[in-house]
Design a protein around this motif. Structure first.
Motif, PDB file in Angstrom:
ATOM      1  N   MET A 166       0.881  -1.103  -0.033  1.00 26.18           N
ATOM      2  CA  MET A 166      -0.048   0.065   0.142  1.00 26.18           C
ATOM      3  C   MET A 166       0.854   1.022   0.005  1.00 26.18           C
ATOM      4  O   MET A 166       1.885   1.377   0.618  1.00 26.18           O
ATOM      5  CB  MET A 166      -1.041  -0.186   1.105  1.00 26.18           C
ATOM      6  N   ASP A 167       0.579   2.116  -0.821  1.00 25.02           N
ATOM      7  CA  ASP A 167       1.362   3.504  -0.977  1.00 25.02           C
ATOM      8  C   ASP A 167       0.940   4.586   0.263  1.00 25.02           C
ATOM      9  O   ASP A 167      -0.253   4.367   0.518  1.00 25.02           O
ATOM     10  CB  ASP A 167       1.022   4.162  -2.290  1.00 25.02           C
ATOM     11  N   ARG A 168       1.869   5.162   0.677  1.00 26.22           N
ATOM     12  CA  ARG A 168       1.840   5.907   1.883  1.00 26.22           C
ATOM     13  C   ARG A 168       1.444   7.316   1.216  1.00 26.22           C
ATOM     14  O   ARG A 168       2.017   7.597   0.272  1.00 26.22           O
ATOM     15  CB  ARG A 168       3.110   6.024   2.548  1.00 26.22           C
ATOM     16  N   VAL A 169       0.436   8.065   1.699  1.00 29.12           N
ATOM     17  CA  VAL A 169      -0.024   9.383   1.249  1.00 29.12           C
ATOM     18  C   VAL A 169       0.491  10.302   2.138  1.00 29.12           C
ATOM     19  O   VAL A 169       0.595  10.158   3.454  1.00 29.12           O
ATOM     20  CB  VAL A 169      -1.644   9.501   1.234  1.00 29.12           C
ATOM     21  N   ILE A 170       1.549  11.282   1.701  1.00 32.80           N
ATOM     22  CA  ILE A 170       2.061  12.374   2.477  1.00 32.80           C
ATOM     23  C   ILE A 170       1.413  13.697   2.343  1.00 32.80           C
ATOM     24  O   ILE A 170       1.122  14.261   1.343  1.00 32.80           O
ATOM     25  CB  ILE A 170       3.473  12.598   2.444  1.00 32.80           C
ATOM     26  N   SER A 171       0.841  14.082   3.568  1.00 30.88           N
ATOM     27  CA  SER A 171       0.003  15.405   3.134  1.00 30.88           C
ATOM     28  C   SER A 171       0.938  16.545   3.783  1.00 30.88           C
ATOM     29  O   SER A 171       1.777  16.433   4.823  1.00 30.88           O
ATOM     30  CB  SER A 171      -1.058  15.285   4.113  1.00 30.88           C
ATOM     31  N   TYR A 172       0.884  17.659   3.280  1.00 31.69           N
ATOM     32  CA  TYR A 172       1.600  18.777   3.699  1.00 31.69           C
ATOM     33  C   TYR A 172       0.772  20.087   3.972  1.00 31.69           C
ATOM     34  O   TYR A 172      -0.432  20.176   3.477  1.00 31.69           O
ATOM     35  CB  TYR A 172       2.590  19.256   2.462  1.00 31.69           C
ATOM     36  N   LEU A 173       1.251  20.801   5.048  1.00 34.19           N
ATOM     37  CA  LEU A 173       0.304  22.193   5.339  1.00 34.19           C
ATOM     38  C   LEU A 173       0.826  23.076   4.448  1.00 34.19           C
ATOM     39  O   LEU A 173       2.299  23.141   3.953  1.00 34.19           O
ATOM     40  CB  LEU A 173       0.756  22.450   7.031  1.00 34.19           C
ATOM     41  N   ASP A 175      13.641  22.048   1.665  1.00 33.11           N
ATOM     42  CA  ASP A 175      14.299  20.813   1.676  1.00 33.11           C
ATOM     43  C   ASP A 175      13.429  19.435   1.520  1.00 33.11           C
ATOM     44  O   ASP A 175      13.649  18.203   1.587  1.00 33.11           O
ATOM     45  CB  ASP A 175      15.254  20.479   3.102  1.00 33.11           C
ATOM     46  N   ALA A 176      11.979  19.512   1.301  1.00 35.63           N
ATOM     47  CA  ALA A 176      10.879  18.979   1.047  1.00 35.63           C
ATOM     48  C   ALA A 176      11.056  18.209  -0.339  1.00 35.63           C
ATOM     49  O   ALA A 176      11.965  18.636  -1.115  1.00 35.63           O
ATOM     50  CB  ALA A 176       9.471  19.433   1.161  1.00 35.63           C
ATOM     51  N   PRO A 177      10.711  17.051  -0.400  1.00 33.65           N
ATOM     52  CA  PRO A 177      10.970  16.161  -1.680  1.00 33.65           C
ATOM     53  C   PRO A 177      10.420  16.941  -2.788  1.00 33.65           C
ATOM     54  O   PRO A 177       9.379  17.595  -2.708  1.00 33.65           O
ATOM     55  CB  PRO A 177      10.108  15.054  -1.395  1.00 33.65           C
ATOM     56  N   ALA A 178      11.007  16.763  -3.999  1.00 33.20           N
ATOM     57  CA  ALA A 178      10.595  17.595  -5.263  1.00 33.20           C
ATOM     58  C   ALA A 178       9.172  17.031  -5.562  1.00 33.20           C
ATOM     59  O   ALA A 178       8.611  15.902  -5.155  1.00 33.20           O
ATOM     60  CB  ALA A 178      11.506  17.174  -6.257  1.00 33.20           C
TER      61      ALA A 178
END
Length: 94
Positions: free
Chosen positions: A1-8, A41-44
């Motif tokens: 299962m792919d992880r979903v990353i949320s950003y503020l 420095d967050a992922p592209a």
């Protein structure tokens, strides 16, 4: 299962926060604008977007503050001496 990353949406939050005072106190508003670039420095592509947004906010603050524009951008006196501004001083910190 792919992880979903949320950003503020930190940049939007900062822009809304500095909106009431960025013309009267551009130096303080710049400090908040610089904090947007900390997300660089967050992922592209998020990191690159954060850096670009930070530059846009700094530009908008400089253009909006007519009374403090010389303090922000610097100036050259008639005798040729350079008056240092907030931005070059701040750039030397980073």
């Amino acid at each position: 299962m792919d992880r979903v990353i949320s950003y503020l949406d930190y940049s939007r939050l900062i822009k809304q926060y500095i909106a009431p005072f960025h013309i009267e106190d551009p130096e303080a508003a710049l400090r908040y604008a610089y904090s947007i670039a900390l997300g660089g420095d967050a992922p592209a592509p998020t990191g690159d977007k954060q850096k670009q947004i930070a530059l846009e906010v700094v530009r908008d603050i400089a253009l909006a503050s007519k009374d403090n524009r010389r303090k922000l951008l610097g100036s050259i006196a008639r005798d040729g001496s350079v008056k240092v501004s907030w931005l070059p001083l701040d750039l030397s910190i980073s």
